[in-house]
Design an enzyme around this catalytic site. Structure first.
Site, PDB file in Angstrom:
ATOM      1  N   SER A 278       0.764  -1.170   0.025  1.00 34.82           N
ATOM      2  CA  SER A 278      -0.145   0.092   0.007  1.00 34.82           C
ATOM      3  C   SER A 278       0.976   1.240  -0.173  1.00 34.82           C
ATOM      4  O   SER A 278       1.842   1.395   0.521  1.00 34.82           O
ATOM      5  CB  SER A 278      -0.884   0.099   1.016  1.00 34.82           C
ATOM      6  OG  SER A 278      -0.160   0.262   2.335  1.00 34.82           O
ATOM      7  N   ASP A 279       0.437   2.333  -0.742  1.00 33.57           N
ATOM      8  CA  ASP A 279       0.810   3.475  -0.383  1.00 33.57           C
ATOM      9  C   ASP A 279       0.700   3.734   1.002  1.00 33.57           C
ATOM     10  O   ASP A 279      -0.048   3.260   1.892  1.00 33.57           O
ATOM     11  CB  ASP A 279       0.380   4.771  -1.363  1.00 33.57           C
ATOM     12  CG  ASP A 279       1.090   5.789  -1.304  1.00 33.57           C
ATOM     13  OD1 ASP A 279       2.159   5.905  -0.541  1.00 33.57           O
ATOM     14  OD2 ASP A 279       1.186   6.840  -2.281  1.00 33.57           O
ATOM     15  N   TRP A 280       1.508   4.814   1.665  1.00 32.50           N
ATOM     16  CA  TRP A 280       1.458   5.018   3.131  1.00 32.50           C
ATOM     17  C   TRP A 280       0.349   5.625   3.555  1.00 32.50           C
ATOM     18  O   TRP A 280      -0.307   6.872   3.348  1.00 32.50           O
ATOM     19  CB  TRP A 280       2.608   6.135   3.487  1.00 32.50           C
ATOM     20  CG  TRP A 280       4.024   5.277   3.913  1.00 32.50           C
ATOM     21  CD1 TRP A 280       4.693   5.613   4.902  1.00 32.50           C
ATOM     22  CD2 TRP A 280       4.594   4.222   3.078  1.00 32.50           C
ATOM     23  NE1 TRP A 280       5.789   4.654   4.801  1.00 32.50           N
ATOM     24  CE2 TRP A 280       5.826   3.824   3.676  1.00 32.50           C
ATOM     25  CE3 TRP A 280       4.254   3.437   1.749  1.00 32.50           C
ATOM     26  CZ2 TRP A 280       6.774   2.792   3.376  1.00 32.50           C
ATOM     27  CZ3 TRP A 280       5.212   2.539   1.426  1.00 32.50           C
ATOM     28  CH2 TRP A 280       6.205   2.182   2.176  1.00 32.50           C
TER      29      TRP A 280
END
Ligand code: NAG
Ligand code: NAG
Ligand code: NAG
Ligand code: NAG
Ligand code: NAG
Ligand code: NAG
Ligand code: NAG
Ligand code: NAG
Ligand code: NAG
Ligand code: NAG
Ligand code: NAG
Length: 791
Positions: A278-280
């Protein structure tokens, strides 16, 4: 009031979408694709997969949960060590052009500069050197390269992190980058998947207590394949270990829980064998995201700056124990994470994490729940500055050169102007989100790369002014300079004597950073006034643009502006790179990887933004319908036959070139129209898509008086059966260096995918039955050689 405006806008969007055949009742929906495909090791990872299986077999359920969930640690993303198994954990670091926060590390040219070089070899070498630096600092995973955003909107705030709005150019360069980086032993994480084409509302917001969801990129199947998915397929073909899913929604479903994009397109159709992270903070749910294809939650906690609870972590243990999540799916997640680790030999002794690379304040030590081993501070720069200087120059595009004003011939009185010429005045890491710098307040100081997580901390920079002073002093020239745009705007060049200088070089910059989109395509800080004031005094004015692109150039026809250079984001050697071009040590060979329009309003803005939307409490208010389909950047201008200032692929040289002798050769005649459905699926898709079916060749000659390099470009125009986008499409390019009078043959290999269009009914790439137009030239609008090809 606000509500009704929002609904009026939506009604309009619905109407315009209908004509492109997208089913769009009110909001898009994304079809469910389950279950999540298992890793098979296809494409050469079979042996590594067996090692990963042996590793997974030794894990407890709690360790399994840890393996897929980020934890506070010394890197921007961390997977916990398991000392019992000699596993020291995984260190994930930003970003696409440097190991972001490290010192004694290089800041490379941005993707934008790499793209403007159109040079596969230099871009490959950039990947190798970046990989070496990440590995040297103990990072297992580099969070880059970027092909999302691709560049649908010229205003996109992060376009510069990636390469080009052209999917073929981006695809070719991302593949070289991935191969280069991974050859050094570091894992690439190609991002952001997918449709992450604007920064505004990329994440959900809260308005009057209501959660308003992130923007939804509503993309039809044909556009998805032919434009946005295309370069990701190249990244997988190059072996990308990892893919980062994006913040935005796609057809209404979040990027990290969209089963169609993750299970369907990525893991099934494109045969992806690595892991999706996932992106942050882009994970919004646990089990549902896992079932949809998400394999790793980063940075782990829900509130992502601390050791907060996670949708993964202990929730995985609970979900497996209560029967709502199968252990086989969890095992597959870990196999996908550990297979590239073994494939790249990361188990065979890896440098420990350099203590200087810690993201300050990101994970306070008090939050650590696992013990990490830190290593000493190491200098990983090696001789990389040489390539950085060369690529910075190679990514500089000469747009205008009246009366051969360039290269300079030892002018004795040189003027240097503009806030971008100067050394940094606010520190060497001035471009981060955290200290709130923006176009509004980052005034004096050169802009060598953009801001946000894709930036780099400069161990040093060579500012343009310093490099010009050094060059001028080498033969005794006078260098006069003003770097305060306010002073130039208000008092012109009144402090100069003698005046006018033989040449006035003006450095302008265009801001861009993660977190926002560009508000203007004109360089900021009063740039138009600065150019006009300098040109009023200097009949020989050279303008250099640094920073984001594209820009529009209101002063380009000013008769005193004799030369213009789009110098992009060259990294730490920026001053040396531009001096090499200005004085002719390097003959410019960069080509525009985007279009420069006559004026801002000539571009389709392709950006959803308004005060009404920002104030709306409709949770689904933010919808970006990609109604233009594939017709972005040069395709947009070509489709409308609209004049431009400087077209895609354009760039001048100090010499001249000629093209001749177009040859078209079909090597596999009468091929089946679609690839065999029983052919192997390798990373990147059906293996037959990557087979060469035809070649096009031509002869190029240096007809001028100095050595130089150029980029012959091949464009294909598909017949009408391919759909509404029968405009020219880049399908080949090659950078060729030639001495005076030399000729060379260039050959473009056309793979099945290059010659096909996406057939939505068949869900396959289809070769057209009638002839495809073939044009070869030096830009998208300078196409001397024309022919046809029938496959
Ligand atoms: C989005 O919706 C369009 C129109 O229905 C469809 O063609 C496309 O495949 C969908 N894509 C995804 C990822 O759901
Ligand atoms: C993945 O493999 C497991 C066995 O390890 C099996 O139970 C499951 O059905 C497989 N899933 C798919 C989608 O093939
Ligand atoms: C861990 O490393 C030590 C020392 O090299 C070795 O003796 C041991 O067998 C290793 N353990 C595992 C599980 O690989
Ligand atoms: C599990 O996820 C929920 C959110 O769905 C969160 O509130 C909770 O704290 C998590 N539990 C743990 C143990 O991390
Ligand atoms: C199982 O655990 C997960 C994660 O905590 C939770 O979301 C889910 O509701 C639970 N299901 C059952 C049937 O208890
Ligand atoms: C450029 O050349 C043209 C034609 O030779 C001449 O009229 C013009 O003055 C020159 N401009 C400069 C800046 O030298
Ligand atoms: C911009 O230029 C104008 C002159 O056109 C000047 O009055 C103004 O002070 C300048 N502003 C800045 C911020 O430099
Ligand atoms: C977006 O819209 C807001 C409100 O109208 C405006 O202030 C902002 O400048 C816009 N942003 C961009 C990048 O256009
Ligand atoms: C160009 O330079 C000449 C000579 O310095 C000057 O007279 C003229 O006004 C300048 N033109 C512009 C458009 O600034
Ligand atoms: C495009 O413009 C050119 C020049 O203005 C013109 O000759 C040509 O016919 C136009 N083509 C189309 C398709 O409109
Ligand atoms: C092309 O292929 C078809 C079907 O495989 C075959 O019937 C036909 O004879 C072939 N034509 C040529 C020119 O080879």
């Amino acid at each position: 009031m606000l509500q009704s405006t929002a609904f009026a806008w939506l009604a309009l969007a619905t109407a315009s979408v209908a004509q492109f055949g997208i089913k769009h009742s009110q909001y898009e929906t994304s079809p469910p694709v389950y279950p999540s495909p298992n890793i098979t090791g296809a494409g050469g990872w079979e042996e590594a997969l067996e090692k990963a299986r042996a590793f997974v077999a030794q894990l407890s359920l709690e360790e399994k949960a840890d393996m897929v969930t980020g934890t506070p640690g010394p890197c921007v993303g961390n997977i916990a060590p398991i000392p019992r198994l000699n596993f020291t954990g995984l260190c994930l670091q930003d970003g696409p052009l440097a190991i972001r926060q490290a010192v004694y590390a290089s800041v490379f040219p941005a993707g934008l500069s790499a793209a403007a070089s159109w040079d596969r070899d230099l871009v490959h070498q950039r990947g190798v050197f970046m990989g070496e630096e990440f590995k040297g600092k103990g990072a297992h995973v580099a969070l880059g390269p970027v092909v999302g955003p691709l560049g649908r909107s010229p205003f996109g705030g992060r376009n510069w992190e990636g390469f080009s709005p052209d999917s073929y150019l981006s695809g070719t360069l991302v593949e070289e980058t991935v191969i280069g980086m991974q050859s050094a032993g570091v894992q690439a994480c190609t991002k952001h998947y997918i449709g992450n084409e604007q920064e505004i509302q990329r994440n959900p917001t809260t308005v009057d207590g209501t959660t308003v969801e992130a923007i939804s990129s509503n993309i039809d199947d044909k556009t998805m394949h032919e434009t946005y998915l295309w370069p990701f397929a190249n990244a997988l073909h190059g072996g990308s270990a990892s893919i980062m899913c994006s913040y935005n929604r796609i057809n209404g479903s979040y990027g990290c829980q969209n089963s169609k994009t993750l299970n369907g397109l990525l893991k099934d159709e494109l045969g992806f064998q690595g892991y999706v992270m996932s992106d942050w903070g882009a994970t919004h749910v646990g089990v549902a995201a896992i079932e949809a294809g998400l394999d790793m939650d980063m940075p782990g906690g829900i509130a992502f700056t601390s050791a907060s609870p996670s949708y993964f972590g202990e929730n995985i243990t609970i979900a497996v124990n209560n029967g709502s999540l199968s252990i086989e799916r969890v095992d597959d997640m870990i196999l996908r994470i550990m297979t590239p680790y073994y494939h790249l030999g990361q188990d065979a002794g890896y440098p420990s994490v350099d203590r200087s690379t810690q993201p300050l304040g990101f994970f306070p030590l008090a939050n650590y729940v696992h013990q990490f081993t830190l290593g000493p501070l190491v200098d990983v720069r090696d001789e990389h500055a040489k390539l950085i200087r060369e690529l910075g120059a190679a990514g500089t595009v000469l747009l205008k050169n009246m009366n051969n004003t360039l290269p300079l011939k030892e002018p004795m009185n040189i003027g240097v102007f503009g806030n971008d010429a100067a050394d940094f005045t606010q520190g060497q890491y001035t471009l981060s989100l955290s200290n709130g710098l923006s176009s509004g307040n980052y005034d004096i100081g050169t802009l060598a790369v953009g801001g946000g997580s894709g930036t780099g901390r400069f161990t040093y920079v060579v500012p343009p002014l310093d490099a010009i002073k050094a060059r001028g002093q080498s033969y005794g020239a006078l260098v006069q300079y003003m770097t305060d745009n306010y002073a130039i705007s208000n008092s012109g060049l009144s402090s100069l004597a003698p005046t006018p200088p033989d040449v006035c070089i003006i450095f302008l910059k265009s801001w861009a950073s993660e977190g926002d989109d560009r508000a203007t395509l004109i360089a900021e800080w009063n740039s138009t006034v600065v150019v006009e004031n300098a040109a009023a005094v200097c009949p020989n004015t050279v303008v250099v643009l640094h920073g984001a692109a594209p820009n529009v150039l209101p002063w380009k026809d000013n008769a005193n502006v004799t030369a213009i250079l789009a110098a992009h984001m060259p990294g730490q050697e920026t001053g040396n790179s531009i001096v090499d071009i200005l004085w002719g040590d390097m003959n410019p060979s960069g080509k525009l990887p985007y279009t420069i329009a006559n004026q801002e309003s000539d571009y389709a803005k392709n950006l959803v933004n308004s005060t009404e939307l920002a104030e709306s409490t409709d949770p689904l208010a933010w919808q970006a319908d990609f109604t233009e389909g594939n017709i972005i950047d040069y395709k947009e201008f070509d489709a409308q036959n609209k004049s431009v200032a400087y077209e895609f692929g354009f760039g001048l040289s100090y010499t001249t070139f000629e093209l001749s002798d177009l040859q078209v050769h079909v090597s596999a005649a009468n091929s089946t129209r679609t690839p065999s459905t029983t052919a192997k699926i390798i990373p990147g898709g059906n293996e037959e898509l990557w087979q060469v079916l035809a070649t096009v060749s031509a002869t190029v000659k240096n007809t001028g008086t100095v050595d130089g390099a150029t980029v012959p470009q091949l464009y294909l125009s598909f017949p009408s059966e391919a759909g509404d986008d029968t405009v020219r499409n880049l399908r080949g390019f090659d950078k060729v260096s030639l001495g005076v009078g030399e000729t060379a043959s260039v050959e473009f290999s056309l793979m099945r995918r290059d010659l096909s269009y996406w057939d939505t009914a068949a869900q396959a790439w289809r070769l057209p039955s009638s002839a495809i137009g073939v044009d070869v030239g030096f830009s998208s609008r300078d196409l001397k050689l024309n022919g046809q090809i029938t496959v």
